[in-house]
Design an enzyme around this catalytic site. Structure first.
Site, mmCIF file in Angstrom:
data_model
loop_
_atom_site.group_PDB
_atom_site.id
_atom_site.type_symbol
_atom_site.label_atom_id
_atom_site.label_comp_id
_atom_site.label_asym_id
_atom_site.label_seq_id
_atom_site.Cartn_x
_atom_site.Cartn_y
_atom_site.Cartn_z
ATOM 1 N N PRO A 167 19.906 -34.207 8.359
ATOM 2 C CA PRO A 167 19.042 -35.072 7.555
ATOM 3 C C PRO A 167 17.864 -35.688 8.317
ATOM 4 C CG PRO A 167 21.352 -35.553 7.145
ATOM 5 C CD PRO A 167 21.325 -34.599 8.293
ATOM 6 N N LEU B 70 25.827 -20.702 13.971
ATOM 7 C CA LEU B 70 24.448 -20.318 13.620
ATOM 8 C C LEU B 70 24.179 -18.838 13.850
ATOM 9 C CD1 LEU B 70 22.352 -23.395 14.800
ATOM 10 C CD2 LEU B 70 23.461 -22.961 12.610
ATOM 11 N N THR C 248 23.859 -32.600 13.905
ATOM 12 C CA THR C 248 24.575 -31.528 13.204
ATOM 13 C C THR C 248 25.425 -30.718 14.177
ATOM 14 O OG1 THR C 248 22.836 -31.390 11.533
ATOM 15 C CG2 THR C 248 24.253 -29.478 11.763
ATOM 16 N N GLU D 172 0.842 -1.207 0.000
ATOM 17 C CA GLU D 172 0.000 0.000 0.000
ATOM 18 C C GLU D 172 0.874 1.253 0.000
ATOM 19 O OE1 GLU D 172 -0.066 -2.583 2.030
ATOM 20 O OE2 GLU D 172 -2.030 -2.907 2.952
ATOM 21 N N ALA E 65 32.068 -39.476 3.358
ATOM 22 C CA ALA E 65 31.996 -40.725 4.106
ATOM 23 C C ALA E 65 32.559 -40.568 5.517
ATOM 24 C CB ALA E 65 32.738 -41.835 3.351
#
Lengths: 344, 344
Positions: B275, B211, B203, B57, B171
């Site tokens: 994951p 983070l 993780t 707007e 791996a």
């Protein structure tokens, strides 16, 4: 005619290379050409658009204005690759140069293939020729093509339709259809460009693929196939029937990429899959370009697209690169097309 | 003022929706606005460019020429979402409408959040208001946002850097750095948009991630974190130290996405991985958008990006879609950015 000094040629070859990079990357080498006026300015240019399209020299000559056509004897054609002398689908460039009456030809790199020798032919016909002034140009423009030619092997294209989690088939082994109709149509266009298709016995057993080319209104067309792998194939399978019926399907009971390529009677091979064969070719650095159809879906556990690849550490992976100048990553319907080559 | 008939509104709302689609998809809902002259022609338009930018707007009002500003009482603002009445980072749209002196406001969908009620406020101030004339517009423009709001849960963004064979780590478990610096910078920009980051204990153990948000010259900034999962975390890890020092890191000893989201004190959550958590959120249909950084490399056997996903048949996969109108698949340095949402 172009003043014959190295820096003027380098600039003109740079211009021809920029033309070349407008072309379609892949098995057809990128070639570009510019035509220079006596003062050195570019008066026409052209590039090779891919299989079945005119060569760069022909494109550049076609782009000449009528005034310059009259004065063709004063012009110099500068091209990244030696003009071809064989009559292919597009006619030899040597003939086009002679018919146009161009006075001089400069080319960066000699053509190492049976198409080579055009430079000598032009010189014999009275054209002023300077060839091989920048042999490294071929490697800059077409590194994988040059490498394949130098090794005396076919150029290898692979294509692959996978999910976001890199599966080519679900847990039950079904891979039809991960990608959508637009991606499958593109894969037929890729097949149409090659001389031989290579497929593993696992894929033949799982999918019973026809491996024909179906493009728009054109009649369906068979492409010679090499089947690689040791598994026996039931005689009811389509390719087994083709093998029994004629000579365009060859069995190689081996996965070794060098052995497989030696059985391919063409200079452009398409690797259809499956995962074992693709991994073997990647490990042997024998995939020159990869068309990856990335479908926006997850399958969970299933058949990995490159299942047999040996592990690499994150710091030294099998590095590839998005084609820097050719096909951009592009949407094909709901899917994404990636055009990749091994990184130098 | 706009002739108050349904077909005129439908056309104007269509125009406002096309404006909206120019905006940045994701947690900030797409909103578009047009301003109509008494004859119905569009004299200004605007869309919401994303967090921290003016609302549609305000953009449309800013785009009004001086002549129309003088005649604002004759104009009708048509906007896809009810104008907001709260003072956020950008000021309330209700105030902007009143200050501009617009005579009428039409909006497609009421705002179901605490920002709603702007329509009633405008009407009390003497503006001619018709609200909720096309409630389905919100679902068309912002289906996932609308759904998250309706469910009373945060909007969930996930991001993921993976190889062509869908590995997030090699791996040996090393995932740094699969993607290049440009992709990592983008991931910081995504972090900067959210209120809470969710990360799994796996993780945290594997990568000890900070983070934080690091963007250009701005000072490094912490974002509240929820750590999901049962594993114990050594007190030496960065996030464990932050948890011990203050209240901006919360532990949830559970992978259940609903439990995890209930612990997030914001309306926009970023799922960092790994994951197990990503698969759990995908299965619960609780990922609203996914930024996938696709690195052009193969790793061979390693850590699958969505390892814990349960199998789906190829005919009924977890279907996603490339954002049809927002961020195009785009190169980020050597990587490719895919912006995906679950398919309807």
């Amino acid at each position: 005619m172009l003043a014959q000094n190295a820096s003027a040629w380098a600039a003109a070859i740079g211009a021809a290379e920029r033309e070349a990079l407008k072309g379609h990357r892949g098995a057809n080498p990128l070639v570009g050409a510019v035509i220079l006026a006596p003062g050195g300015e570019v008066v026409a240019s052209g590039f090779h658009r891919g299989a079945g399209h005119p060569h760069a020299e022909v494109e550049a000559i076609s782009a000449l204005g009528p005034t310059w056509r009259e004065r063709a004897g004063e012009l110099t054609l500068v091209v990244t690759l030696e003009p071809c002398r064989l009559t292919g689908r597009t006619g030899p460039c040597v003939r086009a140069v002679l018919e146009a009456g161009l006075g001089a030809v400069v080319y960066a790199a000699a053509d190492p293939t049976p198409n080579g020798g055009g430079g000598a032919e032009l010189a014999r016909a009275g054209v002023s020729v300077r060839g091989g002034v920048d042999p490294a140009s071929a490697g800059r423009l077409n590194p994988r093509w040059s490498r394949a030619k130098a090794a005396g092997r076919p150029f290898v294209t692979a294509h692959l339709a996978q999910s976001l989690d890199a599966k080519v088939a679900d847990a039950a082994g079904r891979g039809r259809w991960i990608s959508g109709p637009e991606a499958r149509e593109h894969s037929h266009a890729v097949r149409a460009r090659v001389g031989t298709i290579v497929v593993g016995t696992g894929t033949v057993l799982a999918d019973d693929p026809a491996l024909t080319v179906r493009l728009g209104e054109e009649p369906e067309r068979a492409v010679p196939v090499v089947i690689a792998g040791a598994s026996e194939l039931p005689a009811t399978l389509g390719l087994a029937r083709r093998a029994a019926a004629g000579a365009d399907v060859v069995r190689v009971r081996d996965h070794d990429p060098h052995v497989v390529l030696a059985a391919c009677g063409s200079n452009h091979v398409l690797l259809e899959g499956g995962p074992t064969l693709l991994a073997a070719f990647i490990e042997a650095d024998l995939v020159d370009e990869l068309f990856l159809y990335q479908a926006p879906l997850f399958l969970g556990p299933g058949v990995d697209s490159t299942a047999a690849l040996s592990p690499r550490p994150v710091g030294a992976p099998w590095r590839w690169a998005h084609d820097p100048a050719g096909d951009e990553p592009d949407r094909l319907g709901r899917d994404l097309l990636l055009h990749l080559s091994p990184a130098a």
